[in-house]
Design a protein around this motif. Structure first.
Motif, PDB file in Angstrom:
ATOM      1  N   GLN A  13       1.012  22.305 -15.059  1.00 40.54           N
ATOM      2  CA  GLN A  13      -0.358  22.167 -15.593  1.00 40.54           C
ATOM      3  C   GLN A  13      -0.933  20.896 -15.331  1.00 40.54           C
ATOM      4  O   GLN A  13      -2.079  20.617 -15.325  1.00 40.54           O
ATOM      5  N   ASP A  14      -0.125  19.934 -14.968  1.00 40.10           N
ATOM      6  CA  ASP A  14      -0.643  18.604 -14.412  1.00 40.10           C
ATOM      7  C   ASP A  14      -0.967  18.538 -12.872  1.00 40.10           C
ATOM      8  O   ASP A  14      -1.545  17.361 -12.733  1.00 40.10           O
ATOM      9  N   ALA A  15      -0.697  19.555 -12.310  1.00 38.44           N
ATOM     10  CA  ALA A  15      -0.976  19.456 -10.831  1.00 38.44           C
ATOM     11  C   ALA A  15      -2.482  19.051 -10.567  1.00 38.44           C
ATOM     12  O   ALA A  15      -2.564  18.195  -9.678  1.00 38.44           O
ATOM     13  N   GLU A  16      -3.772  19.688 -11.075  1.00 41.66           N
ATOM     14  CA  GLU A  16      -4.948  19.256 -10.738  1.00 41.66           C
ATOM     15  C   GLU A  16      -5.121  17.779 -11.019  1.00 41.66           C
ATOM     16  O   GLU A  16      -5.635  17.214 -10.265  1.00 41.66           O
ATOM     17  N   GLN A  17      -4.784  17.543 -12.189  1.00 42.95           N
ATOM     18  CA  GLN A  17      -5.054  15.970 -12.458  1.00 42.95           C
ATOM     19  C   GLN A  17      -4.260  14.938 -11.536  1.00 42.95           C
ATOM     20  O   GLN A  17      -4.912  14.041 -11.305  1.00 42.95           O
ATOM     21  N   ILE A  18      -3.022  15.478 -11.189  1.00 47.71           N
ATOM     22  CA  ILE A  18      -2.378  14.555 -10.169  1.00 47.71           C
ATOM     23  C   ILE A  18      -3.110  14.515  -8.917  1.00 47.71           C
ATOM     24  O   ILE A  18      -3.243  13.593  -8.062  1.00 47.71           O
ATOM     25  N   PHE A  19      -3.475  15.899  -8.463  1.00 46.89           N
ATOM     26  CA  PHE A  19      -4.087  15.954  -7.218  1.00 46.89           C
ATOM     27  C   PHE A  19      -5.479  15.234  -7.299  1.00 46.89           C
ATOM     28  O   PHE A  19      -5.533  14.371  -6.188  1.00 46.89           O
ATOM     29  N   ARG A  20      -6.416  15.035  -8.110  1.00 47.51           N
ATOM     30  CA  ARG A  20      -7.621  14.312  -8.167  1.00 47.51           C
ATOM     31  C   ARG A  20      -7.227  12.726  -8.375  1.00 47.51           C
ATOM     32  O   ARG A  20      -7.936  11.933  -7.914  1.00 47.51           O
ATOM     33  N   LEU A  21      -6.246  12.455  -9.098  1.00 44.80           N
ATOM     34  CA  LEU A  21      -5.663  11.142  -9.168  1.00 44.80           C
ATOM     35  C   LEU A  21      -5.329  10.453  -7.709  1.00 44.80           C
ATOM     36  O   LEU A  21      -5.675   9.379  -7.527  1.00 44.80           O
ATOM     37  N   ARG A  22      -4.500  11.147  -7.339  1.00 40.81           N
ATOM     38  CA  ARG A  22      -4.015  10.578  -5.869  1.00 40.81           C
ATOM     39  C   ARG A  22      -5.144  10.664  -4.824  1.00 40.81           C
ATOM     40  O   ARG A  22      -5.273   9.719  -4.081  1.00 40.81           O
ATOM     41  N   TYR A  23      -6.269  11.526  -4.847  1.00 39.43           N
ATOM     42  CA  TYR A  23      -7.308  11.330  -4.060  1.00 39.43           C
ATOM     43  C   TYR A  23      -8.093  10.186  -4.375  1.00 39.43           C
ATOM     44  O   TYR A  23      -8.545   9.492  -3.314  1.00 39.43           O
ATOM     45  N   LEU A  24      -8.364   9.845  -5.571  1.00 38.73           N
ATOM     46  CA  LEU A  24      -9.043   8.818  -6.011  1.00 38.73           C
ATOM     47  C   LEU A  24      -8.274   7.288  -5.574  1.00 38.73           C
ATOM     48  O   LEU A  24      -8.845   6.370  -4.988  1.00 38.73           O
ATOM     49  N   CYS A  25      -6.963   7.457  -6.011  1.00 37.82           N
ATOM     50  CA  CYS A  25      -6.050   6.036  -5.789  1.00 37.82           C
ATOM     51  C   CYS A  25      -5.960   5.591  -4.373  1.00 37.82           C
ATOM     52  O   CYS A  25      -5.952   4.613  -3.919  1.00 37.82           O
ATOM     53  N   PHE A  26      -5.743   6.920  -3.417  1.00 35.31           N
ATOM     54  CA  PHE A  26      -5.372   6.515  -2.077  1.00 35.31           C
ATOM     55  C   PHE A  26      -6.690   6.101  -1.267  1.00 35.31           C
ATOM     56  O   PHE A  26      -6.831   5.791   0.023  1.00 35.31           O
ATOM     57  N   GLN A  27      -7.958   6.376  -1.707  1.00 30.31           N
ATOM     58  CA  GLN A  27      -9.287   5.906  -1.045  1.00 30.31           C
ATOM     59  C   GLN A  27      -9.090   4.439  -0.606  1.00 30.31           C
ATOM     60  O   GLN A  27      -9.423   4.055   0.569  1.00 30.31           O
ATOM     61  N   SER A  28      -8.729   3.530  -1.376  1.00 26.65           N
ATOM     62  CA  SER A  28      -8.485   1.880  -1.119  1.00 26.65           C
ATOM     63  C   SER A  28      -7.403   1.868   0.066  1.00 26.65           C
ATOM     64  O   SER A  28      -7.666   1.093   1.149  1.00 26.65           O
ATOM     65  N   GLU A  29      -6.529   2.744   0.207  1.00 24.84           N
ATOM     66  CA  GLU A  29      -5.578   2.569   1.380  1.00 24.84           C
ATOM     67  C   GLU A  29      -5.883   3.358   2.650  1.00 24.84           C
ATOM     68  O   GLU A  29      -5.774   2.809   3.589  1.00 24.84           O
ATOM     69  N   ALA A  30      -6.447   4.265   2.439  1.00 27.78           N
ATOM     70  CA  ALA A  30      -7.596   4.970   3.527  1.00 27.78           C
ATOM     71  C   ALA A  30      -8.380   3.968   4.042  1.00 27.78           C
ATOM     72  O   ALA A  30      -8.542   3.848   5.361  1.00 27.78           O
ATOM     73  N   ALA A  31      -9.056   2.975   3.269  1.00 25.68           N
ATOM     74  CA  ALA A  31     -10.109   2.185   4.020  1.00 25.68           C
ATOM     75  C   ALA A  31      -9.450   1.130   4.510  1.00 25.68           C
ATOM     76  O   ALA A  31      -9.777   0.523   5.414  1.00 25.68           O
ATOM     77  N   LEU A  32      -8.266   0.689   4.012  1.00 24.42           N
ATOM     78  CA  LEU A  32      -7.484  -0.221   4.439  1.00 24.42           C
ATOM     79  C   LEU A  32      -7.048  -0.347   5.837  1.00 24.42           C
ATOM     80  O   LEU A  32      -7.027  -1.054   6.983  1.00 24.42           O
ATOM     81  N   TYR A  33      -7.027   1.278   6.217  1.00 27.79           N
ATOM     82  CA  TYR A  33      -6.268   1.592   7.722  1.00 27.79           C
ATOM     83  C   TYR A  33      -7.418   2.162   8.519  1.00 27.79           C
ATOM     84  O   TYR A  33      -7.404   2.545   9.462  1.00 27.79           O
ATOM     85  N   GLY A  34      -8.524   2.171   7.936  1.00 30.31           N
ATOM     86  CA  GLY A  34      -9.698   2.885   8.554  1.00 30.31           C
ATOM     87  C   GLY A  34      -9.352   4.350   8.958  1.00 30.31           C
ATOM     88  O   GLY A  34      -9.739   4.820   9.819  1.00 30.31           O
ATOM     89  N   ASP A  35      -8.509   5.050   8.001  1.00 29.76           N
ATOM     90  CA  ASP A  35      -8.195   6.427   8.445  1.00 29.76           C
ATOM     91  C   ASP A  35      -8.109   7.366   6.876  1.00 29.76           C
ATOM     92  O   ASP A  35      -7.175   7.168   6.190  1.00 29.76           O
ATOM     93  N   HIS A  36      -9.183   8.016   6.990  1.00 30.21           N
ATOM     94  CA  HIS A  36      -8.967   8.976   5.667  1.00 30.21           C
ATOM     95  C   HIS A  36      -8.200  10.445   5.639  1.00 30.21           C
ATOM     96  O   HIS A  36      -8.392  11.268   5.187  1.00 30.21           O
ATOM     97  N   ARG A  37      -7.398  10.420   6.775  1.00 29.44           N
ATOM     98  CA  ARG A  37      -6.317  11.365   7.070  1.00 29.44           C
ATOM     99  C   ARG A  37      -5.101  11.229   6.681  1.00 29.44           C
ATOM    100  O   ARG A  37      -4.183  11.938   6.893  1.00 29.44           O
TER     101      ARG A  37
END
Length: 180
Positions: A13-37
């Motif tokens: 039952q935590d899956a959806e919260q984890i999914f959304r959290l990971r999407y939020l948290c890794f935005q800065s990492e994607a920006a750091l590398y210029g790659d949202h994939r």
């Protein structure tokens, strides 16, 4: 009186919260590398559910809200692999990442004794690299992630079957809990 952060194994039952959290948290990492994939931004909710069902997933909670997560598993070569450490951006810098990492190590060790823990971080991910080094991980090589991002591979040896948290007296005092 404020709430305290608790660390536990994730449930389906935590899956959806984890999914959304990971999407939020890794935005800065994607920006750091210029790659949202990058991996965490391209995974599906089904992928998160699969991790919970087949591996070790630990979460940090503040009340009912999942505010951090990390994946762990035992690899074919008998090492403990840690992946996807993330803490909600508003709560980074309070030692939650270090607590999650140690909880994942302990949970993996419960599943099978491991001689070392392995993880990787992007070459530009300095806050995460600092955290891992402070917790005893040492660079052992470089690799390209499946998303094409250059990564530094880090390992920490451990006595098979020994509680990883017992090896680091500073495990609960991380100065920055960044994404992996």
């Amino acid at each position: 009186m404020g709430m305290s952060v608790t660390i536990s194994r994730a449930a389906e039952q935590d899956a959806e919260q984890i999914f959304r959290l990971r999407y939020l948290c890794f935005q800065s990492e994607a920006a750091l590398y210029g790659d949202h994939r990058i991996g965490p931004l391209s995974e599906s909710l089904a992928d998160v559910r699969g991790e919970i069902a087949s591996g070790v997933v630990c979460v940090a909670r503040l009340g009912d809200e999942v505010i951090g997560s990390v994946y762990g598993r035992v690899t074919a070569d008998g090492a403990g692999e840690i992946d996807g450490l993330c803490v909600h951006p508003r709560l980074q810098g309070h030692g939650i990442g270090a607590r999650l990492l140690r909880a994942a190590e302990a949970a993996v060790t419960e599943a099978a004794p491991v001689g070392a823990f392995r993880l990787s971080a992007g070459t530009r991910s300095e806050p995460g690299l600092r955290l891992y080094r402070r917790l005893g991980y040492r660079a052992t090589g470089r690799a390209e992630g499946p998303d094409g991002i250059p990564r530094i591979v880090l390992e920490r040896a451990t006595g098979a079957g020994q509680d990883p948290a017992a090896q680091d007296p500073d495990a609960g005092t991380a100065v920055y809990a960044a994404t992996a």
